[in-house]
Scaffold this active site. Structure first.
Site, PDB file in Angstrom:
ATOM      1  CD  GLU A   1     107.403  75.915  10.731  1.00  0.00           C
ATOM      2  OE1 GLU A   1     108.383  75.276  11.193  1.00  0.00           O
ATOM      3  OE2 GLU A   1     107.520  77.139  10.421  1.00  0.00           O
TER       4      GLU A   1
ATOM      5  CG  PHE B   1     114.065  86.302   3.278  1.00  0.00           C
ATOM      6  CD1 PHE B   1     115.182  86.004   3.904  1.00  0.00           C
ATOM      7  CD2 PHE B   1     113.064  86.786   4.125  1.00  0.00           C
ATOM      8  CE1 PHE B   1     115.273  85.745   5.477  1.00  0.00           C
ATOM      9  CE2 PHE B   1     113.007  86.423   5.469  1.00  0.00           C
ATOM     10  CZ  PHE B   1     114.114  85.969   5.991  1.00  0.00           C
ATOM     11  CD  GLN B   2     111.378  83.248   6.094  1.00  0.00           C
ATOM     12  OE1 GLN B   2     110.239  83.731   5.988  1.00  0.00           O
ATOM     13  NE2 GLN B   2     111.761  82.954   7.291  1.00  0.00           N
TER      14      GLN B   2
ATOM     15  CE  LYS C   1     103.429  89.723   3.127  1.00  0.00           C
ATOM     16  NZ  LYS C   1     104.376  90.158   4.036  1.00  0.00           N
TER      17      LYS C   1
ATOM     18  CG  MET D   1     113.262  48.481  15.250  1.00  0.00           C
ATOM     19  SD  MET D   1     113.121  46.768  15.656  1.00  0.00           S
ATOM     20  CE  MET D   1     111.038  47.139  15.952  1.00  0.00           C
TER      21      MET D   1
END
Lengths: 578, 163
Positions: free
Chosen positions: A50, A112-113, A162, A479
């Site tokens: 993602e 969940f999630q 959802k 760097m």
């Protein structure tokens, strides 16, 4: 027209004219993905992580000026997107991120999630929404796109539970034509009186400097900036984010300023008596030590965000407004007015600048037996005729790209300036290539940065986005290593990797072309070969000088006039590396 | 310097956390915060007491303005204003102290709104320093509980903060 919540979301995207949506499916967004399946107008780009989705959408937005759109699932999908959202936020990039959320009845139950996406993203978005009713979808989307793209742009998150996208619930759909928000009315035009004062101050200058940033590019004001600069005949410097906002090959351009800017730009700022800051925010990487910043200058500051004005540096003439209309007004006033810039003073000022330019602060050893990273960027500039879209990751390679690729057009230089996000370059390049399929797109990166989002090589194959990866491989986080050399007595604490993958094989495993370039004389032919392969992604692994540093450098806590310069060009480098 | 910032903000879930989050993220200090819906139910009014030099207060007001949910705000310290805070104070009472506390209450124009054989609850409004003075005047050992609302304020004169 009766639609389900999921269909409404997709229809809103169509009504906003969204071409691409960058995403990754998961439980909470399955209804949305089903709605995407039934249409072809909004093309879904399946990333491999993602973070890649947000950077790709960000690259698309930076290259086009249109908002980038992202779709991720709840929980880990949402949290993975956060780095990319923060990246867009710090660089004011318009983006709309749709995140799935668990169903409204279970929000707050550690389902969940489940994560509190609105809470997590609150400090790194321009605004965010949690949709609690299917009836609110269309209006929320309209507002989200409006907020993301107007005023000072930025990312907006829409969290969609959802059950709001339930396929069994349908309602009539109508996309609002207009949006009105009593609490959000960004200022467009600047205050005319302030602009007049600014013009008078500009014309009184003996040692003027134009300091222009990313706001010029975001505000589509390159043309106006160019006209104003040429009209005045003043020297101009760009910030890292502003490169391309003014043509780098124009004689008025004296290079980037700041930590790794040119000697002439930084000395010019230090000695200047009048500075006009245009769409720039006096970032610490630009100003160096604030108490020593531009001690002799009166400052004019044009910015769309009132909070940017006087945040770090006190200004004499603030102008709140969009850069473009403000510059248009300035140009008109200059043309109408009788007063002209002080030619004599200006000639002396340019002479002074020429003595600084003569120092050639970007010079590097051109006779080295090793490939110099600067040389690779120079050759890339020539092979692509200065007209490629260049994305970058973060570190030395980013600075070399900014120093040695001369951007003449806006939206060509695409990098994470504010947040400094390693892993940005490759997914951003994919987003750029989707927006401009015919253009050359190159990602200048290093062997450390590229590994942070390397999985997107797979996305590049699936969606046929042939980008060129210019990997400046010095075996170090360059760097970090440079700072450790300068400030930590060369204790290279964990800044190198003993197990760097064979990138040629890795590129081939992902279905692309891999090239390894080890000698300076092979750089040019390899680049020509790679760019001739129009339809292939080519991973070019340049084995560069491990000891090279970025010069000049304003070390942390120092002022513009206190730059660390390279030892005399050609001096052999005898530094011992770990 | 101490400033009282009065904010009209959309009465939406999460609006308060946007304001509180802004202060913690940018390292500003909140001395007190009161919030309640206004006569227009879609709006909340927030009164926030903070402290800082001129530059910090300027940034605070600009950053608050930048929040999409914030409709309007004023810094009451910029103009002549009235501020009041509500305090509820529970004190232990004995036969010896009951009269004395009642007298103190009258002097400070407080009201005793609950009485038991062993305690009073005193209601008092006023500028914060008056409430401080009352607390200081009461024997510390006898105080059971102090509840303060934090100051809220309004500007003097005919102009007001409204849409």
């Amino acid at each position: 027209m009766e639609l389900t919540g999921a269909q409404i979301v997709v229809q809103c995207l169509k009504d906003e004219g969204v071409e691409f949506i960058f995403g990754y499916p998961g439980g909470a967004v399955l209804h949305l993905y089903d709605a995407l399946f039934h249409q072809e107008d909004v093309k879904h780009i399946l990333v491999r992580h993602e973070q890649g989705a947000t950077h790709a959408a960000d690259g698309y937005a930076r290259a086009t000026g249109k908002p980038g759109v992202v779709l991720v699932t709840s929980g880990p999908g949402a949290t993975n997107a956060v780095t990319g959202i923060a990246t867009a936020h710090l660089d004011s990039i318009p983006m709309v991120v749709i995140s799935g959320q668990v169903a409204t009845p279970v929000i707050g139950s550690d389902a969940f999630q489940e994560v509190d996406m609105v809470g997590i993203t609150r400090p790194c978005v321009k605004h965010n929404f949690l949709i609690k009713d299917i009836k609110d979808i269309a209006e929320t989307f309209k507002k989200a796109f409006h907020v993301a793209t107007t005023g000072r742009p930025g990312p907006v998150v829409i969290d969609v539970p959802k059950d709001i996208t339930d396929p069994n619930i349908k309602i009539p759909y109508k996309y609002p034509k207009k949006v009105s928000m009593r609490s959000y009315n960004p200022v467009v035009k600047g205050h005319k009186g302030q602009i007049k004062k600014a013009v008078a101050l500009l014309l009184s200058a003996k040692k003027p400097m134009i300091y222009a940033g990313g706001g010029v590019i975001l505000g589509g004001a390159s043309k106006q900036l160019t006209e104003l600069t040429r009209l005045l005949g003043y020297p101009i410097t760009n910030t890292l984010m502003g490169l391309g906002g003014f043509p780098a090959t124009d004689k008025h351009f004296i290079g980037m300023l700041g930590m790794h800017g040119t000697y002439e730009a930084n000395m010019g700022m230090h000695e200047s008596d009048v500075i006009i800051a245009i769409g720039a925010r006096f970032d610490d990487r630009v100003t160096g030590k604030l108490t020593e910043f531009c001690p002799y200058a009166k400052i004019i500051h044009i910015d769309i965000d009132p909070a940017s004005i006087a945040k770090n540096v006190k200004v004499d003439i603030p102008i709140v407004g969009e850069v473009k209309p403000v510059l248009e007004t300035m140009i008109a006033l200059l043309k109408e007015g009788k007063n002209k810039p002080n030619k004599k003073a200006l000639a002396t000022w340019w002479e002074q600048i020429a003595t600084w330019q003569a120092l050639d602060s970007f010079a590097y050893d051109r006779d080295s037996e090793f490939i110099k990273p600067q040389y690779v960027v120079e050759q890339l500039y020539e092979v692509t005729k200065g007209d490629a879209f260049i994305t970058s990751d973060v570190g030395q390679h980013q600075m070399f790209a900014a120093q040695f690729y001369h951007f003449d057009k806006p939206r060509r230089w695409i990098n994470s300036g504010g947040l400094g996000t390693m892993g940005f370059g490759l997914p951003a390049a994919i987003g750029v290539k989707l927006a401009h399929p015919k253009a050359d797109v190159a990602c200048i990166t290093g062997e450390a940065s590229i590994q942070m989002c390397i999985q997107e090589l797979s996305t590049a194959l699936q969606f046929k986005t042939p980008v060129k990866i210019i990997n400046l491989n010095n075996g170090y986080m360059g760097m970090v290593r440079q700072w450790q050399e300068f400030s930590y007595n060369s204790r290279y604490s964990h800044s190198y990797m003993d197990t760097i993958p064979e990138f040629v094989k890795l590129a081939e495993a992902y279905g692309h072309v891999g090239m390894r370039i080890e000698k300076p004389e092979d750089v040019r032919p390899a680049l020509e070969e790679a760019f001739a392969m129009k339809d292939r992604t080519v991973f070019m692994d340049f084995m560069t000088d491990r000891t090279e540093n970025v010069y000049p450098m304003i070390e942390a806590g120092k002022g513009h006039h206190d730059m660390r310069l390279r030892v005399a060009p050609g001096t052999p480098i005898d530094r011992e590396l770990a | 310097m101490r400033h009282i910032i009065s904010i009209l903000i959309e009465n939406e879930a999460g609006a308060l956390s946007r304001v509180a989050g802004l202060f913690s993220a940018r390292g500003y200090n909140i001395e007190s915060l009161t919030v309640a819906p206004t006569e227009d139910e879609t709006l909340s009014r927030m009164t926030l007491v903070t402290a800082g030099n001129e530059q910090i207060i300027e940034q605070i007001t600009k950053q608050l303005h930048k929040l999409i949910d914030v409709v309007k705000l004023i810094d009451l310290a910029d103009s002549v204003h009235i501020e009041r805070e509500l305090m509820l104070l529970k004190v232990k009472t004995t036969d010896e102290t009951r009269e004395e506390i009642k007298r103190m209450c009258d002097i400070f124009r407080g009201k005793i709104i609950d009485v038991t054989s062993k305690s009073y609850v005193v209601e008092m409004t006023g500028p914060s320093d008056k409430l401080d003075a009352f607390i200081a005047a009461i024997n510390n050992d006898s105080i059971i509980e102090v509840v303060r609302s934090g100051p809220t304020g309004i500007s003097r004169g005919e102009n007001g903060l409204r849409l």
